[in-house]
Every structure is written in C-alpha cells, then in structure tokens.
Design an enzyme around this catalytic site. Structure first.
Site, mmCIF file in Angstrom:
data_model
loop_
_atom_site.group_PDB
_atom_site.id
_atom_site.type_symbol
_atom_site.label_atom_id
_atom_site.label_comp_id
_atom_site.label_asym_id
_atom_site.label_seq_id
_atom_site.Cartn_x
_atom_site.Cartn_y
_atom_site.Cartn_z
ATOM 1 N N ASP A 207 0.878 -1.310 0.038
ATOM 2 C CA ASP A 207 0.186 -0.062 0.065
ATOM 3 C C ASP A 207 1.033 1.184 0.129
ATOM 4 O O ASP A 207 1.372 1.762 1.199
ATOM 5 C CB ASP A 207 -1.088 0.171 1.349
ATOM 6 C CG ASP A 207 -1.843 1.134 1.246
ATOM 7 O OD1 ASP A 207 -1.442 2.142 0.401
ATOM 8 O OD2 ASP A 207 -3.093 1.085 1.743
ATOM 9 N N HIS A 212 0.643 8.066 3.866
ATOM 10 C CA HIS A 212 1.399 7.143 5.066
ATOM 11 C C HIS A 212 2.697 7.384 5.073
ATOM 12 O O HIS A 212 3.526 6.837 5.853
ATOM 13 C CB HIS A 212 0.964 5.960 5.179
ATOM 14 C CG HIS A 212 -0.526 5.554 4.672
ATOM 15 N ND1 HIS A 212 -1.455 5.665 5.789
ATOM 16 C CD2 HIS A 212 -1.046 4.942 3.562
ATOM 17 C CE1 HIS A 212 -2.587 5.432 5.347
ATOM 18 N NE2 HIS A 212 -2.585 5.149 3.935
ATOM 19 N N ILE A 227 -0.002 9.608 8.505
ATOM 20 C CA ILE A 227 -0.771 8.576 9.365
ATOM 21 C C ILE A 227 -0.590 7.247 8.860
ATOM 22 O O ILE A 227 -0.068 6.729 8.053
ATOM 23 C CB ILE A 227 -2.366 8.896 9.233
ATOM 24 C CG1 ILE A 227 -2.992 8.583 7.830
ATOM 25 C CG2 ILE A 227 -2.627 10.576 9.748
ATOM 26 C CD1 ILE A 227 -4.547 8.861 8.096
ATOM 27 N N GLY A 230 -5.064 2.373 7.884
ATOM 28 C CA GLY A 230 -5.974 1.538 8.622
ATOM 29 C C GLY A 230 -5.952 0.023 8.780
ATOM 30 O O GLY A 230 -6.153 -0.431 9.886
#
Ligand SMILES: CCC/C=C/C(=O)SCCNC(=O)CCNC(=O)[C@H](O)C(C)(C)COP(=O)([O-])OP(=O)([O-])OC[C@H]1O[C@@H](n2cnc3c(N)ncnc32)[C@H](O)[C@@H]1OP(=O)([O-])[O-]
Length: 308
Positions: A207, A212, A227, A230
């Site tokens: 990903d 991120h 961040i 998830g």
C-alpha cells in the site's frame, strides 16, 4: 461538495470490474506480519514466531487472517476509480473493512479476484463507496476469503437530493461494521506500541499511498504528519484478539469487521479492549497518548479454545 454533473451513481453501479490476480510467497506473509507488529516487543513471542519463522521444524510459516486484506492489493486503489465518480483521491479515507474467511491461507499462493460494487451512499459532506472482492485460490478454485472495503470520500457527497439522499447496498445489514460497545469491564485488554517507522514498514506490503509516508501529502489531506494505514491498525487489533481470546490459534477467526473512527500516528500506543459475547468478540482500540477511540468492530469465532 461534489458537483452533481460529476457524479452518475447509476453508471458507477453498472460498472463491471475486470478480474485481477495476486501472487504471494512466504516472504510476503512474513513481511506483512512484521508490518502489523508481530514479535514487535518480544522477538521470541511463543504465539507469534510462527508467522515469521519456521519454528520447531514446521514446514511452512503460518499466515495471519488479516493477510486477507493484501490479496486485493492489485485491485486496490484502481478499484476506487469508477466511471461516474469524480473526486479528489487525496481526500479519500478508509472507513470500514469487513472480511469473511473460508479457509486458512497457504503460506504461498496464486489468487484470482472477482470484484463488484457493494454500496454507494451520499452522506452530504462525503460519499461512501463500498467495494467487494472475492479471492479464489487459482489452483483449486476454492474461495479463500471475501473483503468488503468501505472508503469515505470527503467532499464528494451532495450529488443527490438532500431530501432523498442516494443510498445503494447489496449486502445484509448484519454485516455492517458499526457496533455498540458494552458498558461492562472488558474481558481482556492488550497494549502494543507501534513504531515511529510502522507505516514505512507496512507500506512494503504494497500500500504505497503517500498519505502514509509523505509529509506534504499528509498536510494536504489535513494531518500534521503521515498517518498509519487503517489496515495496519486493524492488523494490530486482530492480533490482540488472537493472542488474548484465541490463545494464539489464528484459525479460530471466521469473520472480521472494523470501522476506522480516527487516524493513528505511527509511534502511538494502541490499547485494544475486548468483550466476549458467545462466539462474537466486540472490540475497541484506543490511542493511549490521545485517549481517543480509533477503531471498533467485531470478530466472529468458529469456536473457543478449551483453555479460555
Ligand atoms: C483503502 C484505501 C486507502 C487507505 C487509506 C487509509 O488507510 S486512511 C487511514 C485510516 N482511516 C482513517 O484514519 C479514518 C478515520 N475516521 C475518520 O477520520 C472519521 O470517522 C471520518 C472522516 C471517516 C468520518 O467522520 P465524520 O465526523 O465526517 O462522520 P460523521 O460521524 O459526521 O458521520 C457521517 C456519516 O458517515 C458515516 N460514517 C462515519 N464514519 C464512518 C466510517 N468510518 N465508515 C463508514 N461510514 C462512516 C456515519 O454513519 C454517518 O452516516 P449517517 O449515520 O448519517 O447515515
């Protein structure tokens, strides 16, 4: 707010997704396991070494159930780009994940994915898009798992009449990830501190969304720094359940639902609280430093271990 002329929900619903393929090896399964915190605080953890090392002469390493979320990687970002939906992809957030597991994952495999649109909703300030992927083992043709990914498209709502907002779903309502957290004391609580480099490690599993890793993109998206993915947070939470409730037996997990309520910054401490209701584990994950809930959901089990 989306311009109604940029949105044609009927066109999106009628879209036929091409099938995709994905192959993985033991190395991918082990790298993923490290990305979601396996052996993070104890390199010889007796419940977790099996996910990264052929312990005691075991022929193959074991694969975590949340590895299911990687099988759809090749259908990932592109499956959120549909005819009839125009939005700023930098404002996309992962809202929910629902996973059904039908068979333990082999340690290496070739996968064939069938993808469809499972939901599309106008929430005014946002649009919600739900994509379902069924993953088959190529050799046997067996269905291994189903993933339903819900993305929250900030700024893309308002494409239908506010008096009758557009809402389309093609799956049962009991599969929604929103849960009511019990008021009783949790059955079990597990704490794990993510590393400041956690998202950089997790992204190696495929990903590569710059949200991120790139400080500038993160700021455009409204965050002070990149961040955590998830699905990385979900991986930590389900590991906590396998450890505390399944006593290390990952094959007891039948299905997983999670709703991402708030972002996590890499380096923060995740505290997962669990309640056992029959064969259902209701869980909630909080960030200790900010005392905020970031994820909640449920995990359904095939059974309980006799040691519980
Ligand atoms: C996969 C691709 C790339 C990956 C990226 C990542 O990992 S990003 C990192 C991981 N992800 C993150 O970090 C995201 C963390 N989550 C958030 O930041 C916020 O929860 C939010 C911005 C998604 C929504 O907050 P808000 O205050 O704007 O929302 P609100 O409370 O005002 O509700 C409005 C409506 O939406 C509904 N609804 C609400 N939440 C969700 C949800 N999660 N899910 C689905 N639906 C949701 C709610 O029920 C309501 O509908 P109703 O009931 O009126 O019909």
């Amino acid at each position: 707010m989306a311009n109604a002329s940029q949105f044609d929900p009927e066109l999106a619903i009628s879209h036929k997704f091409p099938d995709t393929t994905y192959s993985y090896t033991e190395r991918d399964a082990a790298l993923y396991a490290l990305g979601v915190g396996v052996c993070l605080s104890d390199a010889v953890d007796t419940d977790e070494l099996k996910y990264v090392y052929n312990e005691n002469g075991q022929e193959f390493i074991k694969v975590l159930p949340t590895f299911a979320t990687l099988l759809i990687r090749n259908s990932g970002a592109s499956s959120f780009i549909l005819p009839g939906l125009e939005y700023d992809p930098r404002l996309l957030l992962h809202g929910q994940q629902y996973i059904e597991l039908y068979k333990p994952f082999p340690s290496s495999c070739q996968i064939h994915n069938k993808i469809s649109l499972a939901g599309l909703h106008d929430k005014g300030k946002a649009a919600i898009l739900e994509i379902e992927t069924k993953s088959y083992e190529k050799d046997s043709g067996d269905l291994l798992c189903m993933n339903r990914t819900t993305v929250f498209l900030r700024g893309a709502g308002g494409f239908s009449k506010s008096s009758k907002p557009f809402s389309y779903t093609n799956y049962p309502s009991n599969q929604t990830s929103a849960v009511k957290i019990p008021e009783s004391i949790p059955f079990s609580v597990f704490e794990d501190r993510t590393q400041p480099s956690q998202a950089l490690l997790y992204r190696l599993s495929g990903d590569h969304n710059p949200l991120h890793s790139d400080p500038i993109i993160a700021k455009v998206a409204g965050f002070s720094q990149p961040i955590l993915h998830g699905l990385c947070t979900l991986g930590f939470a389900v590991r906590a359940i396998i450890k505390c409730i399944c006593r290390g037996d990952q094959d007891l997990i039948k299905s997983i639902a999670g709703r991402f309520l708030l972002h996590v910054y890499p380096g923060e401490t995740l505290v997962t609280e669990m309640w056992l209701e029959g064969l259902r584990v209701i869980y909630r994950t909080k960030v200790k430093e900010r005392k905020r809930t970031v994820l909640s959901g449920f995990v359904d089990l095939r059974g309980l271990t006799s040691s519980l």
